[in-house]
Design a protein around this motif. Structure first.
Motif, PDB file in Angstrom:
ATOM      1  N   TRP A  48       0.833  -1.205   0.000  1.00  0.00           N
ATOM      2  CA  TRP A  48       0.000   0.000   0.000  1.00  0.00           C
ATOM      3  C   TRP A  48       0.865   1.250   0.000  1.00  0.00           C
ATOM      4  O   TRP A  48       1.805   1.367   0.794  1.00  0.00           O
ATOM      5  CB  TRP A  48      -0.897   0.018   1.237  1.00  0.00           C
ATOM      6  CG  TRP A  48      -1.948  -1.044   1.235  1.00  0.00           C
ATOM      7  CD1 TRP A  48      -1.789  -2.370   1.538  1.00  0.00           C
ATOM      8  CD2 TRP A  48      -3.322  -0.880   0.881  1.00  0.00           C
ATOM      9  NE1 TRP A  48      -2.967  -3.045   1.399  1.00  0.00           N
ATOM     10  CE2 TRP A  48      -3.948  -2.156   1.007  1.00  0.00           C
ATOM     11  CE3 TRP A  48      -4.091   0.216   0.486  1.00  0.00           C
ATOM     12  CZ2 TRP A  48      -5.292  -2.355   0.741  1.00  0.00           C
ATOM     13  CZ3 TRP A  48      -5.439   0.010   0.229  1.00  0.00           C
ATOM     14  CH2 TRP A  48      -6.034  -1.253   0.353  1.00  0.00           C
ATOM     15  N   GLY A  49       0.531   2.185  -0.880  1.00  0.00           N
ATOM     16  CA  GLY A  49       1.235   3.467  -0.926  1.00  0.00           C
ATOM     17  C   GLY A  49       0.254   4.601  -1.132  1.00  0.00           C
ATOM     18  O   GLY A  49      -0.864   4.398  -1.622  1.00  0.00           O
ATOM     19  N   ASP A 111       6.693  -1.706   1.024  1.00  0.00           N
ATOM     20  CA  ASP A 111       5.790  -2.456   1.894  1.00  0.00           C
ATOM     21  C   ASP A 111       5.841  -3.942   1.541  1.00  0.00           C
ATOM     22  O   ASP A 111       5.954  -4.813   2.425  1.00  0.00           O
ATOM     23  CB  ASP A 111       4.372  -1.898   1.736  1.00  0.00           C
ATOM     24  CG  ASP A 111       3.374  -2.468   2.734  1.00  0.00           C
ATOM     25  OD1 ASP A 111       3.799  -3.093   3.729  1.00  0.00           O
ATOM     26  OD2 ASP A 111       2.163  -2.255   2.540  1.00  0.00           O
ATOM     27  N   ILE A 112       5.789  -4.240   0.249  1.00  0.00           N
ATOM     28  CA  ILE A 112       5.890  -5.635  -0.198  1.00  0.00           C
ATOM     29  C   ILE A 112       7.236  -6.240   0.188  1.00  0.00           C
ATOM     30  O   ILE A 112       7.312  -7.365   0.705  1.00  0.00           O
ATOM     31  CB  ILE A 112       5.683  -5.714  -1.721  1.00  0.00           C
ATOM     32  CG1 ILE A 112       4.229  -5.420  -2.071  1.00  0.00           C
ATOM     33  CG2 ILE A 112       6.095  -7.086  -2.264  1.00  0.00           C
ATOM     34  CD1 ILE A 112       3.977  -5.247  -3.560  1.00  0.00           C
ATOM     35  N   ALA A 113       8.313  -5.504  -0.050  1.00  0.00           N
ATOM     36  CA  ALA A 113       9.652  -6.023   0.241  1.00  0.00           C
ATOM     37  C   ALA A 113       9.826  -6.306   1.722  1.00  0.00           C
ATOM     38  O   ALA A 113      10.447  -7.315   2.110  1.00  0.00           O
ATOM     39  CB  ALA A 113      10.704  -5.030  -0.250  1.00  0.00           C
ATOM     40  N   ALA A 114       9.292  -5.426   2.575  1.00  0.00           N
ATOM     41  CA  ALA A 114       9.387  -5.648   4.020  1.00  0.00           C
ATOM     42  C   ALA A 114       8.575  -6.865   4.435  1.00  0.00           C
ATOM     43  O   ALA A 114       9.014  -7.672   5.276  1.00  0.00           O
ATOM     44  CB  ALA A 114       8.909  -4.407   4.771  1.00  0.00           C
ATOM     45  N   GLN A 115       7.374  -7.018   3.848  1.00  0.00           N
ATOM     46  CA  GLN A 115       6.564  -8.204   4.137  1.00  0.00           C
ATOM     47  C   GLN A 115       7.295  -9.468   3.702  1.00  0.00           C
ATOM     48  O   GLN A 115       7.312 -10.472   4.417  1.00  0.00           O
ATOM     49  CB  GLN A 115       5.223  -8.100   3.416  1.00  0.00           C
ATOM     50  CG  GLN A 115       4.292  -7.013   3.920  1.00  0.00           C
ATOM     51  CD  GLN A 115       3.052  -6.900   3.062  1.00  0.00           C
ATOM     52  OE1 GLN A 115       2.466  -7.906   2.658  1.00  0.00           O
ATOM     53  NE2 GLN A 115       2.656  -5.671   2.738  1.00  0.00           N
ATOM     54  N   HIS A 116       7.883  -9.423   2.528  1.00  0.00           N
ATOM     55  CA  HIS A 116       8.602 -10.591   1.998  1.00  0.00           C
ATOM     56  C   HIS A 116       9.771 -10.963   2.907  1.00  0.00           C
ATOM     57  O   HIS A 116      10.059 -12.159   3.110  1.00  0.00           O
ATOM     58  CB  HIS A 116       9.095 -10.294   0.585  1.00  0.00           C
ATOM     59  CG  HIS A 116       9.649 -11.493  -0.128  1.00  0.00           C
ATOM     60  ND1 HIS A 116      10.966 -11.902   0.012  1.00  0.00           N
ATOM     61  CD2 HIS A 116       9.055 -12.378  -0.987  1.00  0.00           C
ATOM     62  CE1 HIS A 116      11.167 -12.973  -0.740  1.00  0.00           C
ATOM     63  NE2 HIS A 116      10.028 -13.284  -1.341  1.00  0.00           N
TER      64      HIS A 116
END
Length: 371
Positions: A48-49, A111-116
């Motif tokens: 999300w951005g 956000d995606i990279a941190a979740q990954h």
């Protein structure tokens, strides 16, 4: 490098009313007009951005962001969401500037990279929770009486500092600060922001000297940003430390200001830097130069401000926090994310990723496009 492919991208227009108009030297803001970007990957991650375009500062509007965002989405679809540098380069290769909408994509990708990675966003960025974040609260331009009343109200709520919008004539601006100091006393730090309002270096110096007796912590962007070659003159003559804002967009701007010895401080906004990647470069440049930093924003909701708060934990050189705009909203469209506590304390969520998203009911009726 790990791989997670971008499957779909959704772009939404988000309109939120304010409790009251927010006025700066560049004009009033009567309604929040933001853009939300949602990036979904083929293996189930969702980032999300958000951006808050500001026509008189970054030259973007909700409509330009909505259109340019579609160009960016088409170029990014099918690419590896974890290759952040490459995705940034792709966006820069599509179109010059447009830093606001690029920041929404960059935030969603991080956000995606941190979740990954299984990490809170601040830890993925390289930050630590070793300091308390307390936002200031901003008094917008009005009559001295109205500004004094607002400052008293914010002081009573325990905010650690009051930021005051100025940028008109010396007489008006001095009268405003005088009224505020008379209302709140001398214990609470005052910060001022002219938003480029004083036309020349000489005028800015004159006003800043007149304001010096009121114990001002720092002043943001006193003169038009295109006069950046004269900002050093203002800094050298001003009794109040100068912070660059509109003249410091990305890392190239920061490097130029540092080389010119133009100011003592820089104000980082993700909407000016195109997101985290270039903002991190500003932090490194400023840290190497021994400069102090502020993290701020435009009119982002708690979605965008959650991203900014995660970033605020990146480095000790980030000492000032201007994260107050969601407190001006008449409605809160966000679930999760930062929590505003007493005395302006901003609590960053200890969850994987950024931890913030827009509530479904605000997206359901919004104008949107899916790529």
């Amino acid at each position: 490098m790990p791989n997670t492919l971008i499957h779909t991208i959704e772009i939404y227009k988000l309109y939120i009313p304010l409790k009251e108009p927010f006025v700066i030297s560049l004009g009033p803001i009567n309604e929040v007009q933001n853009v939300v970007v949602v990036i979904r990957t083929s293996d189930g991650f969702t980032g999300w951005g958000e951006c808050s375009p500001y026509m008189t500062i970054n030259g973007e509007s909700i409509d330009t962001c909505f259109i340019v965002g579609q160009y960016l989405a088409k170029a990014l679809k099918g690419r590896n969401a974890l290759d952040l540098e490459h995705c940034s380069s792709v966006m820069d290769g599509i179109i010059y500037a447009n830093t606001s909408i690029k920041s929404a994509f960059d935030i969603a990708l991080h956000d995606i990279a941190a979740q990954h990675a299984g990490l809170p966003l601040y830890r993925f960025l390289g930050g630590e929770k070793k300091k308390v974040i307390q936002t200031d609260m901003t008094v917008s331009i009005g009559t001295p009486e109205k500004m004094r009343a607002d400052a008293i109200r914010f002081t009573t709520k325990g905010f650690p500092a009051i930021k005051v919008k100025l940028g008109e004539s010396k007489e008006k601006d001095v009268a405003r600060i005088k009224a505020i100091r008379e209302g709140i006393g001398n214990e609470i730090p005052l910060r001022i922001d002219a938003n480029q309002g004083w036309a020349t270096a000489d005028e800015a110096i004159e006003v800043l000297k007149a304001l010096a007796p009121y114990d001002i912590e720092h002043c943001e962007e006193p003169i038009p940003r295109w006069r950046f070659m004269e900002l050093g003159k203002v800094s050298a003559a001003s009794p109040i430390p100068i912070m660059a804002d509109e003249s410091c967009g990305d890392d190239h701007d920061a490097e130029r200001l540092i080389q010119l010895n133009a100011c003592k401080m820089l104000n980082i906004k993700l909407g000016k830097s195109s997101g985290f990647l270039k903002a991190k470069k500003i932090v490194q440049l400023a840290s190497n130069a021994g400069m102090h930093l502020q993290i701020g924003g435009f009119m982002e909701s708690r979605l965008g401000m959650t991203a900014a708060a995660h970033f605020a934990l990146l480095h000790d050189s980030i000492e000032h926090y201007d994260l107050d705009t969601p407190l001006m909203f008449a409605e809160d469209p966000v679930e999760g994310g930062i929590v505003y506590g007493e005395k302006g304390v901003v609590e960053v969520p200890e969850v994987v990723g950024s931890g913030a998203r827009v509530k479904e009911e605000y997206l359901r009726g919004a104008e949107r496009v899916m790529v």
